[in-house]
Design a protein around this motif. Structure first.
Motif, mmCIF file in Angstrom:
data_model
loop_
_atom_site.group_PDB
_atom_site.id
_atom_site.type_symbol
_atom_site.label_atom_id
_atom_site.label_comp_id
_atom_site.label_asym_id
_atom_site.label_seq_id
_atom_site.Cartn_x
_atom_site.Cartn_y
_atom_site.Cartn_z
ATOM 1 N N TYR A 83 -43.187 0.256 13.064
ATOM 2 C CA TYR A 83 -42.543 -0.082 14.333
ATOM 3 C C TYR A 83 -42.908 0.905 15.431
ATOM 4 N N ASN A 84 -43.621 1.932 15.047
ATOM 5 C CA ASN A 84 -43.958 3.006 15.981
ATOM 6 C C ASN A 84 -45.186 2.663 16.824
ATOM 7 N N ILE A 85 -45.859 1.605 16.427
ATOM 8 C CA ILE A 85 -47.171 1.263 16.985
ATOM 9 C C ILE A 85 -47.394 1.607 18.449
ATOM 10 N N ASN A 86 -46.604 0.993 19.314
ATOM 11 C CA ASN A 86 -46.923 1.144 20.734
ATOM 12 C C ASN A 86 -46.127 2.252 21.421
ATOM 13 N N THR A 87 -45.403 2.993 20.640
ATOM 14 C CA THR A 87 -44.521 3.984 21.238
ATOM 15 C C THR A 87 -45.285 5.166 21.803
ATOM 16 N N GLU A 88 -46.383 5.479 21.162
ATOM 17 C CA GLU A 88 -47.133 6.654 21.608
ATOM 18 C C GLU A 88 -47.542 6.541 23.072
ATOM 19 N N ASP A 89 -47.742 5.314 23.496
ATOM 20 C CA ASP A 89 -48.105 5.111 24.901
ATOM 21 C C ASP A 89 -47.057 5.692 25.834
ATOM 22 N N LYS A 90 -45.827 5.714 25.329
ATOM 23 C CA LYS A 90 -44.732 6.122 26.200
ATOM 24 C C LYS A 90 -44.529 7.633 26.234
ATOM 25 N N ILE A 91 -45.115 8.320 25.265
ATOM 26 C CA ILE A 91 -44.957 9.774 25.231
ATOM 27 C C ILE A 91 -46.322 10.442 25.084
ATOM 28 N N PRO A 92 -47.261 10.133 25.936
ATOM 29 C CA PRO A 92 -48.606 10.676 25.762
ATOM 30 C C PRO A 92 -48.776 11.986 26.532
ATOM 31 N N ASP A 93 -48.004 12.127 27.593
ATOM 32 C CA ASP A 93 -48.167 13.298 28.461
ATOM 33 C C ASP A 93 -47.897 14.592 27.714
ATOM 34 N N HIS A 94 -46.800 14.605 27.003
ATOM 35 C CA HIS A 94 -46.434 15.812 26.275
ATOM 36 C C HIS A 94 -47.594 16.277 25.395
ATOM 37 N N GLU A 95 -48.138 15.321 24.667
ATOM 38 C CA GLU A 95 -49.254 15.636 23.777
ATOM 39 C C GLU A 95 -50.386 16.297 24.567
ATOM 40 N N LYS A 96 -50.772 15.659 25.651
ATOM 41 C CA LYS A 96 -51.886 16.199 26.449
ATOM 42 C C LYS A 96 -51.594 17.586 26.979
#
Lengths: 184, 184, 184, 184
Positions: free
Chosen positions: B110-123
């Motif tokens: 269910y996590n599939i598209n969630t990363e799109d929503k929290i990409p800034d932190h990673e970068k």
DNA sequence: AATGAATGAGCATTCATTCAT
DNA sequence: CATGAATGAATGCTCATTCAT
């Protein structure tokens, strides 16, 4: 078909499908179909779907720990730990399907009673760690913390290697070992 | 009942039940019952069960990253990293339910598209790490490896603290930092 | 908004949606939305969804029979029947939405008690037909058969005209009239 | 129970219930109960409820057209058309359930792709009609209009016969034929 | 009259498991 | 042992209708 061959095919099909679709989204009928076996046949070898999941998970966990036997022969040090670590990592990298399922299985509700089946390794590893702490090879951390750290670091590293296809190994092990080695 | 109160109760009930029984083994009817709400009410606030899961997972992930804002103000070093690490750990220890679900959610389909929503932190975290490597504060490891190591070490540590109820913190952070700090 | 305006908008929206999606696949909530009206408002003007359907069906049927008033003034003959037929056909061709719904409605389970509301026309038409038979203008067929034949022929013809967009009319009426006219 | 017997019973129950309550007001569970079969059994034989409806509709339509085979052997004329018409009418009168459902099905949204399966009859009938027009047996009307008129007249007549239980046939066919026969 | 959040019975469909063959 | 048709409880989701505001 040789006896037990069907059971093997069922387990293989389950492994494949559980990774592709997730455990809970894989009907037993689909496993049977994938294994070229009748619906009912699955229930000859496994009492329930949960039993199938458990057996698959346990057997893979055991396989992943084969290299452990070497470790307990020696005492804890950079070399012996690295050897153990490397062998497990290599197993994970070479068996991505089994590895992937193992992760899914461990964090699933189906894992509940499985720990009972692999308690020895844990105990022996804890003993080795305690010995390492006494001999001032490892930091004075709770042994359970160190063994857990080992697992979590190992799991993450395998995932990283599989994803990036890097050939590096030693520097990853050092990340782990530098974290726990004794310093004065 | 105040507006939005029902939505809140549904999310709370879902969190509780997902942790107790697993996401896939929790019927929406049970969530409704637990939230003292009619079956259909859940579907007023969430289009589908998957939407409920996603919203719960995403909001918790965001909450767990609140302390991140402080980190990106400073540069990477023992103190700043420790502060960030400590705050996240404390959040996890103080919110074991949210924490537990977050883990389940992250490793779920269910996590599939969630990363799109929290990409800034990673970068941003990767940028900080690169800076740390350049400034010879961190080992010359792939930044992605370090950030992943951070996550996995953090997750494991929170689990360990919750289980053992230990008051220790600093020594656990050092386990991580010693693994990645620059040495010549 | 003027009183009764909402009711009108609800009926219009229902007509549109029933034709687009079918009666049973059109939720009342959607009708309300299409009519820019609250969910509950629909239930102020119509006790139930079935009531809405019935009222819509009945009112349209009545409208389609307006031209009937002219017919009953005269006696049955080629001209009067043709005039009646033409007017109804023209109504259908010019009101394809109402026409389409009327067909759906007539062959639906919701039509059950509607006939009670339009019995007069039927009776008067039967009287006219009987007269026509007596006067040797029409064949000696059961009057009910002739009136039914009229309806079915009319319905089919309107459908044909709408689909093909033909300008023909007279030849279609003759198909009907040649079927029932008296010959010795 | 003999193989395929369950499928047959499901189709029979569906036919009965669809006529009694309408397609959209008949739950699949009720069909199963009526057929003395478990809920899931219906889904062994039909992928979805829509599939069940389609198969029922198509098979009945095909059955209703059996007599058509005789017609295409001969050329169009009073006798051949009457024979075809009579056979179809007789089929409808003798199979009122199938007949009734066929009407409901034809005017339902579930009929969408069914025409693809019975296109030949339509084409052949049109050819016969064109031939009839050329040979001055039929009026010079659009062949599609004649074939549609045939259908609508036939449907109405069967309904009339079923309701009134009349033994008449010939006079009804003449109603149709007089409407389309060539006159100079 | 108008609103729209809330209700909960109802429905199509799935799937682990059984059992007669 | 093997088969696969059959079972029926369980689930996600819908929608006609109500009612407090």
């Amino acid at each position: 078909m040789v006896v037990e061959d069907k059971k093997k095919k069922i387990l293989e099909s389950a492994l494949k499908l559980f990774n592709e679709k997730g455990i809970d989204n894989t009907p037993t009928t689909l496993i049977s179909k994938e294994a070229d076996v009748a619906t009912g046949t699955l229930y000859i070898y496994f009492k329930t779907k949960v039993d199938l999941i458990s057996e698959l998970g346990t057997s893979i966990q055991e396989e992943s720990l084969t290299s452990f036997l070497d470790l307990i022969e020696s005492s804890v040090g950079y070399e012996s730990l690295e050897k153990f670590w490397l062998e497990r990592v290599e197993w994970g990298v070479n068996n991505p399907d089994k590895y992937k399922f193992m992760i899914q299985f461990k964090s699933s509700p189906y894992n509940i009673n499985t720990e009972d089946k692999i308690p020895d390794h844990e105990k022996k590893l804890l003993n080795l760690i305690e010995e390492g702490i006494k001999n001032k090879i490892l930091k004075d951390l709770p042994p359970k913390y160190i063994s857990g750290f080992f697992s979590s670091h190992y799991i993450f590293t395998v995932e990283y290697i599989i994803q990036t296809k890097t050939k590096e190994r030693k520097i990853f092990f050092e990340t782990f070992f530098d974290g726990i080695k004794y310093t004065n």
